[in-house]
Design an enzyme around this catalytic site. Structure first.
Site, PDB file in Angstrom:
ATOM      1  CG  MET A 113      -1.553  -7.132   9.494  1.00 49.15           C
ATOM      2  SD  MET A 113      -3.280  -6.768   9.173  1.00 49.15           S
ATOM      3  CE  MET A 113      -3.630  -5.566  10.480  1.00 49.15           C
ATOM      4  CB  SER A 114       2.644  -7.964   4.391  1.00 50.12           C
ATOM      5  OG  SER A 114       3.420  -6.787   4.514  1.00 50.12           O
ATOM      6  CB  SER A 164      -0.862   0.046   1.262  1.00 48.31           C
ATOM      7  OG  SER A 164      -1.509  -1.176   1.469  1.00 48.31           O
ATOM      8  CG  HIS A 179      -7.999  -6.936  -4.707  1.00 44.97           C
ATOM      9  ND1 HIS A 179      -8.587  -7.385  -3.560  1.00 44.97           N
ATOM     10  CD2 HIS A 179      -6.698  -7.291  -4.611  1.00 44.97           C
ATOM     11  CE1 HIS A 179      -7.677  -7.966  -2.798  1.00 44.97           C
ATOM     12  NE2 HIS A 179      -6.535  -7.929  -3.407  1.00 44.97           N
ATOM     13  CG  HIS A 205      -1.995  -9.392   2.749  1.00 44.97           C
ATOM     14  ND1 HIS A 205      -2.537  -8.789   1.628  1.00 44.97           N
ATOM     15  CD2 HIS A 205      -1.058  -8.537   3.227  1.00 44.97           C
ATOM     16  CE1 HIS A 205      -1.933  -7.620   1.449  1.00 44.97           C
ATOM     17  NE2 HIS A 205      -1.037  -7.443   2.397  1.00 44.97           N
ATOM     18  CE1 TYR A 209      -5.787  -8.965   4.599  1.00 46.82           C
ATOM     19  CE2 TYR A 209      -3.650  -8.508   5.606  1.00 46.82           C
ATOM     20  CZ  TYR A 209      -4.638  -8.196   4.684  1.00 46.82           C
ATOM     21  OH  TYR A 209      -4.466  -7.136   3.830  1.00 46.82           O
ATOM     22  CD  GLU A 210      -5.617 -11.268   0.635  1.00 56.31           C
ATOM     23  OE1 GLU A 210      -6.272 -10.755  -0.293  1.00 56.31           O
ATOM     24  OE2 GLU A 210      -4.384 -11.441   0.591  1.00 56.31           O
ATOM     25  CG  ASN A 219      -1.032   2.758  11.596  1.00 59.23           C
ATOM     26  OD1 ASN A 219      -0.836   2.160  10.546  1.00 59.23           O
ATOM     27  ND2 ASN A 219      -0.964   2.152  12.779  1.00 59.23           N
ATOM     28  CG  HIS A 252      -7.978  -0.126   5.671  1.00 60.99           C
ATOM     29  ND1 HIS A 252      -6.638  -0.482   5.638  1.00 60.99           N
ATOM     30  CD2 HIS A 252      -8.446  -0.333   4.417  1.00 60.99           C
ATOM     31  CE1 HIS A 252      -6.330  -0.890   4.418  1.00 60.99           C
ATOM     32  NE2 HIS A 252      -7.400  -0.810   3.659  1.00 60.99           N
ATOM     33  CB  ALA A 282       1.392   0.544   4.637  1.00 65.44           C
TER      34      ALA A 282
HETATM   35  I1  8IG Z   1      -0.683   0.142   7.456  1.00 63.07           I
HETATM   36  O1  8IG Z   1      -0.729  -0.739  13.232  1.00 63.07           O
HETATM   37  C1  8IG Z   1      -0.658  -0.939   9.046  1.00 63.07           C
HETATM   38  N1  8IG Z   1      -0.613  -2.248   8.995  1.00 63.07           N
HETATM   39  N2  8IG Z   1      -0.537  -5.253  12.516  1.00 63.07           N
HETATM   40  N3  8IG Z   1      -0.644  -2.974  12.887  1.00 63.07           N
HETATM   41  C2  8IG Z   1      -0.591  -4.028  12.036  1.00 63.07           C
HETATM   42  N4  8IG Z   1      -0.589  -3.894  10.725  1.00 63.07           N
HETATM   43  C3  8IG Z   1      -0.613  -2.650  10.248  1.00 63.07           C
HETATM   44  C4  8IG Z   1      -0.668  -1.523  11.054  1.00 63.07           C
HETATM   45  C5  8IG Z   1      -0.689  -1.691  12.453  1.00 63.07           C
HETATM   46  N5  8IG Z   1      -0.702  -0.452  10.269  1.00 63.07           N
END
Ligand code: 8IG
Length: 279
Positions: free
Chosen positions: A218-219, A40, A72, A94, A96-97, A242, A254, A124
C-alpha cells in the site's frame, strides 16, 4: 519562526523547495546526497548508517500532515556518512490515510530539491510468488500502480519534471545490479501498489498475480513516480511479512505482520545500511 511552507497539494514544487530550505537550515548542510524512506521493519537501519547530525519531527520541515492529527509523529534524520549526507525519513505518509498524492510525494520531492540523486524506498509487503518466504527481502524491479492515484495529476509544472515521464527504468537496473553485487542472493519482483487499507481478497490476489505482480503493498508507487519524475534514481526493497491472501491459507492480521517486521528488523537494518554505504 521560519516562513510558511506552501501546501504541497496545490503547489508541490514550491512546497518541496521551501521544505528543502528548512532542511538546510535545521541540518546545517547545504545539500543532501541520498534519501532513505524506512517502512515497517526497517527502522533499525537508521542507527547503522553513520553519525546522526540532527533528528527532528517531520512536521518541522513543513508540508507534512500534522502529527497531532496522525496520532504518531514521524521524524527525519540528517546523517553524516563519510563525505556524504543522508536524509532518512523514519516513516512515511500513505494514500490510505486520506492524503492527496502530492502530500505522499512531498518527502521524496523535498529530498530531490535538497540534492538527493538517489532515493531508497523500503516497505513491508505481501508475497505471492510461489516459494517466497516470510522474512525475505526482495528488490522491486518494476511496479503496477493500482492505487488509482498519481502524484503528477494537476497542472503541468516543468520545474518538477516532464508532463509525460518515461517509466521504463523506474527501479534503476544500475542500482539493482549494485545491490546484488553486495548481496548476491537478493531476489527481485514486481510490486503491485494498491490503495488499501483493506488487504486484498483472495480473488484480488489472483488478479494481481495474473497481472504479473509478485508483491502487494500500500505504499512506494506514489513515491517512486515522484522521484523518477524529478530525475532521481530509485532503489526499492520489500520485506515479505506475509503471504498474500489466499496464498498461505492464513487470515491476515496486522499484528502478525508487525511481529515479522520486528523479527527481521536487525537483518534488514544491516542490509539497507550496507547497501546505502555502496551507493
Ligand atoms: I505488510 O498482503 C503488507 N502490506 N495490499 N497486501 C497489501 N499490503 C500489504 C500486505 C498485503 N502485506
Amino acid at each position: 519562526m521560519p516562513s510558511p511552507v506552501p501546501d504541497p497539494t496545490t503547489a508541490p514544487h514550491d512546497a518541496a523547495a521551501a521544505s528543502a530550505a528548512r532542511l538546510a537550515e535545521l541540518s546545517g548542510a547545504s545539500r543532501h546526497d541520498v534519501a532513505v524512506v524506512l517502512g515497517s521493519g526497517w527502522k533499525p537501519a537508521a542507527d547503522r548508517m553513520g553519525q546522526v547530525v540532527v533528528e527532528r519531527p517531520l512536521a518541522d520541515l513543513g508540508g507534512f500532515p500534522d502529527a497531532a492529527v496522525e496520532g504518531h509523529g514521524s521524524t527525519f534524520r540528517s546523517i553524516a556518512a563519510g563525505d556524504r549526507r543522508l536524509l532518512v525519513f523514519m516513516g512515511r505518509v500513505h494514500l490510505y490515510e486520506g492524503h492527496h498524492p502530492n502530500v505522499v510525494a512531498h518527502a521524496v520531492r523535498t529530498a530531490v530539491a535538497s540534492g538527493c540523486a538517489v532515493v531508497v524506498l523500503t516497505n513491508a509487503a505481501g508475497g505471492l510468488r510461489p516459494g517466497m518466504a516470510i522474512g525475505q527481502p526482495v528488490l522491486i524491479s518494476d511496479h503496477v500502480n493500482l492505487t488509482g492515484r498519481n502524484p503528477l495529476i494537476g497542472p503541468a509544472d516543468e520545474r518538477l519534471g516532464p508532463r509525460f515521464p518515461d517509466m521504463t527504468d523506474a527501479y534503476s537496473a544500475r542500482l539493482r545490479e549494485l545491490a546484488r553485487s553486495v548481496e548476491p542472493d537478493l531476489e527481485e519482483g514486481v510490486y503491485a501498489g494498491l490503495l488499501g487499507p483493506t488487504y486484498e481478497t483472495p480473488a484480488e490476489v489472483r488478479m494481481v498475480g495474473t497481472l504479473g505482480a509478485h508483491l502487494v503493498g500500500m505504499s512506494t508507487v506514489t513515491e517512486t513516480i515522484a522521484a523518477v519524475h524529478a530525475g532521481a534514481e530509485v532503489l526499492a526493497i520489500s520485506l515479505v511479512t506475509n503471504l498474500a491472501a489466499g496464498i498461505g491459507g492464513e487470515k491476515l492480521d496486522h499484528a502478525d505482520v508487525l511481529a515479522v517486521a520486528a523479527a527481521s528488523a536487525e537483518r534488514m537494518g544491516a542490509l539497507v545500511a550496507t547497501l546505502v554505504g555502496h551507493l
